[in-house]
Design an enzyme around this catalytic site. Structure first.
Site, PDB file in Angstrom:
ATOM      1  N   GLU A 224       0.891  -1.170   0.000  1.00  0.00           N
ATOM      2  CA  GLU A 224       0.000   0.000   0.000  1.00  0.00           C
ATOM      3  C   GLU A 224       0.918   1.206   0.000  1.00  0.00           C
ATOM      4  OE1 GLU A 224      -2.907   0.810  -0.437  1.00  0.00           O
ATOM      5  OE2 GLU A 224      -4.343  -0.554   0.462  1.00  0.00           O
ATOM      6  N   CYS A 258      -2.078   9.041   2.647  1.00  0.00           N
ATOM      7  CA  CYS A 258      -1.861   8.527   1.290  1.00  0.00           C
ATOM      8  C   CYS A 258      -2.942   9.049   0.360  1.00  0.00           C
ATOM      9  CB  CYS A 258      -1.884   7.004   1.316  1.00  0.00           C
ATOM     10  SG  CYS A 258      -3.385   6.341   2.039  1.00  0.00           S
TER      11      CYS A 258
END
Ligand code: NAD
Length: 455
Positions: A224, A258
């Site tokens: 990720e 993110c």
């Protein structure tokens, strides 16, 4: 290395001492033999015990996150709330995806089942230091794997507390924690007995992990990684809503998510109204002490992060909201920064580092566009593909755009940071693989086994 609280540099934090990877792997390998024989109900029982313990320490854990990373305390409480709820979601996922299947079209009686892989290594980032690792940890454990968690050294203290609460909820060796930085992470993923890796963090570290594990094909590696997320604002958009959503998604966790918004692609016909509204909405994000419940914009995590921000706002762009680094806020020295908004011309935007690279601070670049096609082309013009928001009331227009957007998560009239734990989450392109961030990760935490018995 000496560490200080990013919101108050006069508070020194305990140094991080590197853990013993080899010993942890030995304990986790030993424990796997018994853990994989347990029933899902037994594993659920352990997770429920952990859930109670974590819920009981909610305030202390949130305080630790705010102190060590500078995340505002209200956000940190939200993170721990999500950690507690994640156990319900992970159990529902495990019951759904670990259930044995059978294929009626096959000539022979058969079973399609999911088996645990062995020892899993989970490496977490600083920005959601507990929650993101915890999502992978719960899935691995429920599937019958044992787990070794290596947290970010920037959040070693709070992750140590989390680790202890988890460790005491499971049989010995089933959950282990090793502290340290990149070298400890490398030792963990490279250990031959570690069969599955879940990493959340930067592209650079993700690449280093992919290289370190490339020779051993028995390992699965879920990544990720970062994002350079765009908000597309169409001419028919509710501009108040779009401006509010962009302001929030650029300032939450001081732009260190993110899925933070770092690019805005706005129809030229509404650009100036949108910018005025964005400027007004950003007025609510005043840097403050992360330990205060009223703070909406905390400091960035480290001196390195602050320097990256300072270099960015020092570049000769058309800054329509001038940022700035502050030495102190209300008498507390810290890594405080102001939101900053730059404008970039359409013809050069896609080549600019501010448009392509993560700054990981409350900074956005606004580009005026002349059509949906152009906005989509620009949204896709980065190596990342995590989240994209489109602001338009027109559902058909939105769905037509979705087909051409290269992002794992696409939203209509919601901020790019809108990622409820009830749905899958993950990135395309350099933003990652394996979709470890949301629902369904338990599938990755297992190997499929297909069994046939002659009729
Ligand atoms: P980072 O890559 O610096 O560190 C993350 C973790 O990896 C830390 O535990 C660190 O010690 C470890 N690490 C660093 N180098 C390593 C190496 N070579 N080998 C093994 N381990 C290594 O990231 P960070 O600064 O903690 O977090 C910010 C980054 O994480 C941003 O790029 C952000 O976009 C990304 N992120 C992504 C998601 C997502 O869901 N896609 C979520 C949160 C953060």
């Amino acid at each position: 290395m000496t560490r200080f609280s990013p919101g108050n540099l006069s508070i020194e934090l305990p140094a991080v001492v590197d853990g013993e990877v080899r010993a942890a792997v030995e304990r986790a390998s030993g424990a796997f033999v018994g853990w994989r024989e347990t029933t899902l109900a037994e594993r659920e029982g352990c997770l429920r015990r952990a859930q109670e313990r974590l819920a009981g320490k909610k305030e202390a854990l949130a305080y630790g996150i705010a102190l060590e990373t500078g995340k505002p305390i209200t956000e940190a409480l939200g993170e721990i709330g999500a950690v507690v709820v994640k156990i319900d979601l992970a159990i529902a996922d495990a019951r759904r995806y670990l259930a044995e299947q059978t294929e009626a079209d096959c000539a022979n009686p058969n079973i399609i089942r999911r088996r645990p892989r062995g020892v899993a290594g989970v490496i977490g980032p600083f920005n959601f230091p507990v929650h993101l690792a915890h999502g992978a940890i719960t899935a691995y454990l429920l599937a019958g794997n044992t787990v070794i968690f290596k947290p970010s050294p920037l959040a070693a203290g709070v992750c140590g507390v989390y680790g202890e609460l988890m460790r005491e909820s499971f049989p010995e060796g089933v959950f282990e924690i090793v502290q340290g930085g990149a070298s400890v992470g490398q030792a963990l993923v490279s250990h031959p007995a570690v069969r599955s890796v879940c990493f959340t963090g930067s592209v650079a570290a993700g690449r280093a992990i992919a290289k370190a594990t490339a020779e051993d094909l028995s390992k699965d590696v879920a990544l990720e990684l970062g994002g350079k997320n765009a908000a597309i604002v169409c001419a028919d958009a509710d501009l108040e809503l779009a401006a509010q959503s962009v302001a929030e998604a650029m300032c939450l966790t001081s732009g260190q998510r993110c899925n933070s918004t770092s690019r805005v692609l706005v129809d030229q016909r509404v650009e100036s109204t949108f910018i005025d509204l964005l400027r007004a909405k950003l007025g609510a994000f005043v840097p403050g002490d992360p330990l205060l419940a009223t703070t909406k914009l905390g400091p960035v995590v480290s001196d390195i992060a602050k320097q990256r921000y300072v270099e960015t706002i020092g570049q000769p762009f058309d800054w329509i909201v001038t940022g700035g680094a502050l030495e102190s806020v209300a008498g507390k020295r810290g890594h405080y920064v102001l939101p900053a908004v730059a404008r970039a011309p359409l013809r050069v935007a896609a080549n600019l580092p501010i448009f392509r690279n993560e700054v990981f601070a409350p900074v956005v670049v606004v580009v005026a566009t002349t059509s949906d096609e152009e906005a989509i082309g620009l949204a896709n013009a980065t190596d990342y593909g995590l989240t994209t928001s489109v602001f338009t009331p027109d559902r058909d227009r939105f769905l037509a755009m979705v087909d051409r957007l290269e992002a794992g998560n696409v939203y209509q009239n919601l901020p790019t940071t809108f990622s409820p734990g009830t749905l899958p989450f993950g990135g395309w392109k350099n933003s990652g693989n394996g979709r470890p961030g949301g629902r369904g990760f338990v599938r990755f935490a297992t190997d499929e086994q297909v069994v046939q018995m002659k009729k």
